[in-house]
Motif scaffolding. Sequence first.
Motif, PDB file in Angstrom:
ATOM      1  N   ALA A 150     -12.660   1.513  -1.003  1.00 16.23           N
ATOM      2  CA  ALA A 150     -11.080   1.202  -1.290  1.00 16.23           C
ATOM      3  C   ALA A 150     -10.397   1.926   0.035  1.00 16.23           C
ATOM      4  O   ALA A 150      -9.567   1.483   0.631  1.00 16.23           O
ATOM      5  CB  ALA A 150     -10.637   1.993  -2.363  1.00 16.23           C
ATOM      6  N   VAL A 188      -9.812   4.492 -13.979  1.00 19.83           N
ATOM      7  CA  VAL A 188      -9.781   3.890 -12.999  1.00 19.83           C
ATOM      8  C   VAL A 188      -8.946   4.856 -12.035  1.00 19.83           C
ATOM      9  O   VAL A 188      -7.718   5.171 -12.237  1.00 19.83           O
ATOM     10  CB  VAL A 188      -9.343   2.432 -12.710  1.00 19.83           C
ATOM     11  CG1 VAL A 188      -9.287   2.085 -11.367  1.00 19.83           C
ATOM     12  CG2 VAL A 188     -10.198   1.606 -13.587  1.00 19.83           C
ATOM     13  N   ILE A 211       0.837  -1.396  -0.004  1.00 23.93           N
ATOM     14  CA  ILE A 211      -0.146  -0.129   0.213  1.00 23.93           C
ATOM     15  C   ILE A 211       0.782   1.219  -0.024  1.00 23.93           C
ATOM     16  O   ILE A 211       0.656   2.103  -0.730  1.00 23.93           O
ATOM     17  CB  ILE A 211      -0.904   0.016   1.251  1.00 23.93           C
ATOM     18  CG1 ILE A 211      -1.741  -1.394   1.265  1.00 23.93           C
ATOM     19  CG2 ILE A 211      -1.639   1.196   1.451  1.00 23.93           C
ATOM     20  CD1 ILE A 211      -2.930  -1.123   0.018  1.00 23.93           C
ATOM     21  N   ASP A 227     -14.158  -0.616  -9.642  1.00 26.06           N
ATOM     22  CA  ASP A 227     -13.920   1.046 -10.024  1.00 26.06           C
ATOM     23  C   ASP A 227     -14.114   0.931 -11.350  1.00 26.06           C
ATOM     24  O   ASP A 227     -14.473   2.036 -12.207  1.00 26.06           O
ATOM     25  CB  ASP A 227     -12.788   1.557  -9.662  1.00 26.06           C
ATOM     26  CG  ASP A 227     -12.880   3.163  -9.485  1.00 26.06           C
ATOM     27  OD1 ASP A 227     -13.562   3.509  -9.326  1.00 26.06           O
ATOM     28  OD2 ASP A 227     -11.685   3.518  -9.806  1.00 26.06           O
ATOM     29  N   GLU A 228     -13.426  -0.021 -12.203  1.00 26.78           N
ATOM     30  CA  GLU A 228     -13.368   0.092 -13.714  1.00 26.78           C
ATOM     31  C   GLU A 228     -14.575   0.096 -14.162  1.00 26.78           C
ATOM     32  O   GLU A 228     -15.201   0.565 -15.306  1.00 26.78           O
ATOM     33  CB  GLU A 228     -12.491  -1.203 -14.139  1.00 26.78           C
ATOM     34  CG  GLU A 228     -12.474  -1.053 -15.627  1.00 26.78           C
ATOM     35  CD  GLU A 228     -11.346  -2.186 -15.924  1.00 26.78           C
ATOM     36  OE1 GLU A 228     -10.668  -2.911 -15.142  1.00 26.78           O
ATOM     37  OE2 GLU A 228     -10.872  -2.241 -17.120  1.00 26.78           O
ATOM     38  N   ALA A 265      -8.559   3.078 -18.378  1.00 25.52           N
ATOM     39  CA  ALA A 265     -10.030   3.112 -18.206  1.00 25.52           C
ATOM     40  C   ALA A 265     -10.565   4.095 -17.058  1.00 25.52           C
ATOM     41  O   ALA A 265     -11.559   4.170 -16.889  1.00 25.52           O
ATOM     42  CB  ALA A 265     -10.558   1.613 -18.088  1.00 25.52           C
ATOM     43  N   VAL A 314     -17.176   3.450  -4.487  1.00 26.50           N
ATOM     44  CA  VAL A 314     -16.007   2.756  -4.636  1.00 26.50           C
ATOM     45  C   VAL A 314     -14.953   3.278  -3.784  1.00 26.50           C
ATOM     46  O   VAL A 314     -14.276   2.513  -3.091  1.00 26.50           O
ATOM     47  CB  VAL A 314     -15.749   2.590  -6.034  1.00 26.50           C
ATOM     48  CG1 VAL A 314     -14.420   1.858  -6.231  1.00 26.50           C
ATOM     49  CG2 VAL A 314     -16.819   1.878  -6.815  1.00 26.50           C
ATOM     50  N   SER A 315     -14.672   4.555  -3.629  1.00 22.89           N
ATOM     51  CA  SER A 315     -13.447   5.011  -3.111  1.00 22.89           C
ATOM     52  C   SER A 315     -13.718   4.690  -1.505  1.00 22.89           C
ATOM     53  O   SER A 315     -12.763   4.723  -0.965  1.00 22.89           O
ATOM     54  CB  SER A 315     -13.193   6.407  -3.584  1.00 22.89           C
ATOM     55  OG  SER A 315     -14.210   7.087  -2.778  1.00 22.89           O
ATOM     56  N   ILE A 319      -9.158  -5.951  -2.423  1.00 27.78           N
ATOM     57  CA  ILE A 319      -8.860  -4.477  -3.147  1.00 27.78           C
ATOM     58  C   ILE A 319      -8.829  -4.826  -4.439  1.00 27.78           C
ATOM     59  O   ILE A 319      -9.081  -3.655  -5.288  1.00 27.78           O
ATOM     60  CB  ILE A 319      -7.145  -4.516  -2.518  1.00 27.78           C
ATOM     61  CG1 ILE A 319      -7.403  -3.854  -1.058  1.00 27.78           C
ATOM     62  CG2 ILE A 319      -6.807  -2.988  -3.522  1.00 27.78           C
ATOM     63  CD1 ILE A 319      -6.134  -3.047  -0.427  1.00 27.78           C
ATOM     64  N   LEU A 334      -0.005  -5.158  -4.993  1.00 27.87           N
ATOM     65  CA  LEU A 334      -0.715  -6.393  -3.954  1.00 27.87           C
ATOM     66  C   LEU A 334      -0.410  -7.666  -4.797  1.00 27.87           C
ATOM     67  O   LEU A 334      -0.068  -8.808  -4.400  1.00 27.87           O
ATOM     68  CB  LEU A 334      -2.024  -6.349  -3.652  1.00 27.87           C
ATOM     69  CG  LEU A 334      -2.289  -5.229  -2.407  1.00 27.87           C
ATOM     70  CD1 LEU A 334      -3.744  -5.004  -2.244  1.00 27.87           C
ATOM     71  CD2 LEU A 334      -1.734  -5.714  -1.303  1.00 27.87           C
ATOM     72  N   VAL A 375     -12.313  -4.402  -5.454  1.00 29.86           N
ATOM     73  CA  VAL A 375     -12.543  -2.854  -5.598  1.00 29.86           C
ATOM     74  C   VAL A 375     -12.010  -2.200  -6.714  1.00 29.86           C
ATOM     75  O   VAL A 375     -12.869  -1.499  -7.537  1.00 29.86           O
ATOM     76  CB  VAL A 375     -12.062  -2.222  -4.298  1.00 29.86           C
ATOM     77  CG1 VAL A 375     -12.393  -0.699  -4.488  1.00 29.86           C
ATOM     78  CG2 VAL A 375     -12.838  -2.765  -3.220  1.00 29.86           C
ATOM     79  N   ALA A 376     -10.783  -2.679  -7.339  1.00 31.00           N
ATOM     80  CA  ALA A 376     -10.462  -2.130  -8.409  1.00 31.00           C
ATOM     81  C   ALA A 376     -11.182  -2.442  -9.761  1.00 31.00           C
ATOM     82  O   ALA A 376     -11.609  -1.696 -10.552  1.00 31.00           O
ATOM     83  CB  ALA A 376      -8.809  -2.315  -8.588  1.00 31.00           C
ATOM     84  N   ARG A 382      -6.308  -0.477 -16.612  1.00 33.59           N
ATOM     85  CA  ARG A 382      -7.234   0.092 -15.772  1.00 33.59           C
ATOM     86  C   ARG A 382      -7.103   1.638 -15.793  1.00 33.59           C
ATOM     87  O   ARG A 382      -7.964   2.437 -15.820  1.00 33.59           O
ATOM     88  CB  ARG A 382      -6.896  -0.357 -14.453  1.00 33.59           C
ATOM     89  CG  ARG A 382      -7.696  -1.791 -14.057  1.00 33.59           C
ATOM     90  CD  ARG A 382      -7.528  -2.348 -12.692  1.00 33.59           C
ATOM     91  NE  ARG A 382      -8.350  -3.489 -12.381  1.00 33.59           N
ATOM     92  CZ  ARG A 382      -7.869  -4.396 -11.586  1.00 33.59           C
ATOM     93  NH1 ARG A 382      -6.787  -4.117 -10.838  1.00 33.59           N
ATOM     94  NH2 ARG A 382      -8.569  -5.520 -11.510  1.00 33.59           N
ATOM     95  N   GLU A 435      -2.646   0.348  -6.334  1.00 29.74           N
ATOM     96  CA  GLU A 435      -2.577  -0.768  -5.219  1.00 29.74           C
ATOM     97  C   GLU A 435      -2.762  -2.370  -5.595  1.00 29.74           C
ATOM     98  O   GLU A 435      -2.344  -3.126  -4.911  1.00 29.74           O
ATOM     99  CB  GLU A 435      -3.631  -0.335  -4.184  1.00 29.74           C
ATOM    100  CG  GLU A 435      -3.417   1.068  -3.294  1.00 29.74           C
ATOM    101  CD  GLU A 435      -4.323   1.367  -2.645  1.00 29.74           C
ATOM    102  OE1 GLU A 435      -5.441   1.145  -2.665  1.00 29.74           O
ATOM    103  OE2 GLU A 435      -4.158   2.437  -1.652  1.00 29.74           O
ATOM    104  N   ALA A 436      -3.826  -2.175  -6.185  1.00 30.01           N
ATOM    105  CA  ALA A 436      -4.327  -3.830  -6.849  1.00 30.01           C
ATOM    106  C   ALA A 436      -3.242  -4.306  -7.408  1.00 30.01           C
ATOM    107  O   ALA A 436      -2.850  -5.417  -7.177  1.00 30.01           O
ATOM    108  CB  ALA A 436      -5.539  -3.488  -7.746  1.00 30.01           C
ATOM    109  N   ARG A 467      -7.861   0.113   2.536  1.00 34.41           N
ATOM    110  CA  ARG A 467      -6.636   0.738   2.413  1.00 34.41           C
ATOM    111  C   ARG A 467      -6.256   0.652   4.109  1.00 34.41           C
ATOM    112  O   ARG A 467      -4.977   0.510   4.451  1.00 34.41           O
ATOM    113  CB  ARG A 467      -6.561   2.022   1.940  1.00 34.41           C
ATOM    114  CG  ARG A 467      -5.021   2.651   1.664  1.00 34.41           C
ATOM    115  CD  ARG A 467      -5.280   3.846   0.940  1.00 34.41           C
ATOM    116  NE  ARG A 467      -5.842   3.495  -0.434  1.00 34.41           N
ATOM    117  CZ  ARG A 467      -6.913   4.257  -1.092  1.00 34.41           C
ATOM    118  NH1 ARG A 467      -7.208   5.322  -0.503  1.00 34.41           N
ATOM    119  NH2 ARG A 467      -7.085   4.050  -2.327  1.00 34.41           N
ATOM    120  N   ILE A 503      -6.211   3.304  -6.446  1.00 34.17           N
ATOM    121  CA  ILE A 503      -6.795   1.787  -6.325  1.00 34.17           C
ATOM    122  C   ILE A 503      -6.176   0.826  -7.300  1.00 34.17           C
ATOM    123  O   ILE A 503      -5.837  -0.053  -7.035  1.00 34.17           O
ATOM    124  CB  ILE A 503      -8.363   2.126  -6.771  1.00 34.17           C
ATOM    125  CG1 ILE A 503      -8.935   2.864  -5.708  1.00 34.17           C
ATOM    126  CG2 ILE A 503      -9.097   0.755  -6.632  1.00 34.17           C
ATOM    127  CD1 ILE A 503     -10.571   3.145  -5.785  1.00 34.17           C
TER     128      ILE A 503
END
Lengths: 390, 326
Positions: free
Chosen positions: B239, A375, A238, B297-298, A373, B235-236, B290, A386, B293-294, A370, A382-383, B243, A379
Amino acid sequence: MSVFDDLVGQERAAAVLVQAASAAAEAVAGGRGAGMTHAWLFTGPPGSGRSTAARAFAAALLCPDRGCGHCELCHQVAIGSHPDLESVRPQGLSYSVKQTRELILRAAGAPTLGRWRVVLFEDADRTTEAAANALLKAIEEPPPRTVWLLCSPAPDDMVTTIRSRCRLITLVTPSAAAVANVLATRDSVPPALAEFAARAAQGDIERARRLALDEETRRRREAVLSIPVSLSGVGECISAAERLVKTAEEEAAAATAELNETETTELRKAYGEGSSGKGLNKGLVRGGAGALKELEDRQKSRATRIKRDTLDVALLELVAFYRDVLAVQLGAGVVLANEDRRADIDDLARTTTAERSLRRIDAIMRCRERLAANVNPQIAVEAMTLALRP
Amino acid sequence: MAATSPAPVTLVLGDEELLADRAVSAVVAAAREVDPGLELHDLVGAKVEPGQVSGLTSPSLFGDGAAIVIRSAQDLGKDVIAEVVKYTARPAEGIVLVLAHPGGVKGKALVDGVKKAGAQVLTVSKITKSGERLDFVKGEIRRAGRTIAPDAAQALVDAVGSDLRELAAACSQLAFDTPADRKGIDAAAVARYYRGRAEVTGFTVADAAVEGRLADALEQLRWALGTGVAPVLLVSALAGGLRSLAKVGGAPRNLRGGQLASHLGMPPWKVDRVRRQLGGWRADGIARAIQAVADADEQVKGGGADPAYALEHAVQTIVACRAMTR
């Protein structure tokens, strides 16, 4: 000496362009000009010199000596002040239909100096779909002396209908040796540094030059490449993501702050701020607020794009790192892009499998998708971090 | 005439529309009490023309009284403002002028002018604190001659939301609908008519999801979407919740209390709360949540057909990830 000397490792493309330039000269002289085309699409990986090639070709068309590289007209093309060269570089996230229509109108004029009217469209893949459609007619049947030069990373980035109307110039990734040679001779970079920069940039000349000449760029690369090793737990992932996004934001802010300031002041001045006289000096005149808002929107879009591009550079560096890991794991005898990180790469190659490396590269690519797109960068990144965990 | 006559010029200052309306009506009603035959002129600021106020306030042949109400007084023209201020200094007898101004910079000359000229000022400020809202509810019920239990008042504010007009309507409805033989209105009576929450923020949803309360989280999510919270914000918030989990969960073990809070850049109360939420979570679960969630968001940003589905799916995945044993 010719304008095409600036192209690094693009002998085949240069040969085609030289030939076309002679045909163009023949057409100007009243001949048939077989071999000249009215629309060209320059494609190649980032940093292969798409816009350099297109600009060189423009100079070859506009120079009476087919691109001598030292006359006044060649110089004007190089600095972008030639009256017959319409140079477009989308600064925002995309290029709209409205802008395209205005461009088509400007492109339709007859050449002022009697040779060609050249439209150089860098990053043509930033056009929206509607904008690309607006271009179709103009590209298919331009006025007799108008030439369109479009640039995009790959032919697939343009819609088929545009692609089929253009003659394709494919640029290749120049070899690291060629890039290092250019850096050493043209920018007088010490050979060792030139070689390191050329390898790390993987054929992207612009990036190689920045790596070789700018301490800050090298430091940022170090920071990015230290990420894979640092990803031990969720918390670290993170905070690594946070750092990546923050750096990109700071860079975008630094790149735009000064520019925004001058643009805004100039616009305010244009709308009568600070002027004196009867009825003036009452703030902005009619329409000023709207124009300011429009400018702000454009600036915001530009900042987002810079932020995204910066993040993308970092992501591509990570891809290169894992590609090196994969190369070691598979025993491929290729030159590693990140030779300076040899220890980390060997370490990771030993402790994980090739499958994991491929999955990690996939995760980075997914993150790029992403981001494209829209995003939320934090986020998405982070994805990704991870997914890069051991 | 027993009733005391209202001040000749009253300025109702403030942007809480309902209260301002009430204040205006109260002044007019008081004036009516004094002079039942008075004529009412209800004007809107932007439409008042220069000279109109002078015309209306000049004495009539028969000495009839009049009440003049000017709403949205911030839109009055410069000339009209000067006229009104001049009149305020020397008001006519038997005429009541009420000006409603929402505060703020626009038409500030009017406010300053009539204040200086000696107009009575009634301030109705926006209610922002929840305690004030509760007081408002209690006051409303009392106006209807009833009382309400504190927990019932809280339940009503939760369910109806912060719009005073809606709250007032709900109060009068409650007072009307509940049997009058029992004077107090209790929580059960409120629950019969008003249930759930009017305003759900993304954080409520995120907290429920992170704590593994699936049914709650989905219900709150529906409420939030139903009351118009943007999917992007939801969404945020999700997240953000995950987080914080990852940050607190991944923090060095040797840090405690304030040190930990400053290391993470979170307020201490939040660290404590996230600590409690961490129970039941494992690193892999957080990582997978997470990712979900990503994805959401998309989809919310145009990659999927239905943002509501994307969010529900994300919430379900989050709760499922919490239960993951590895």
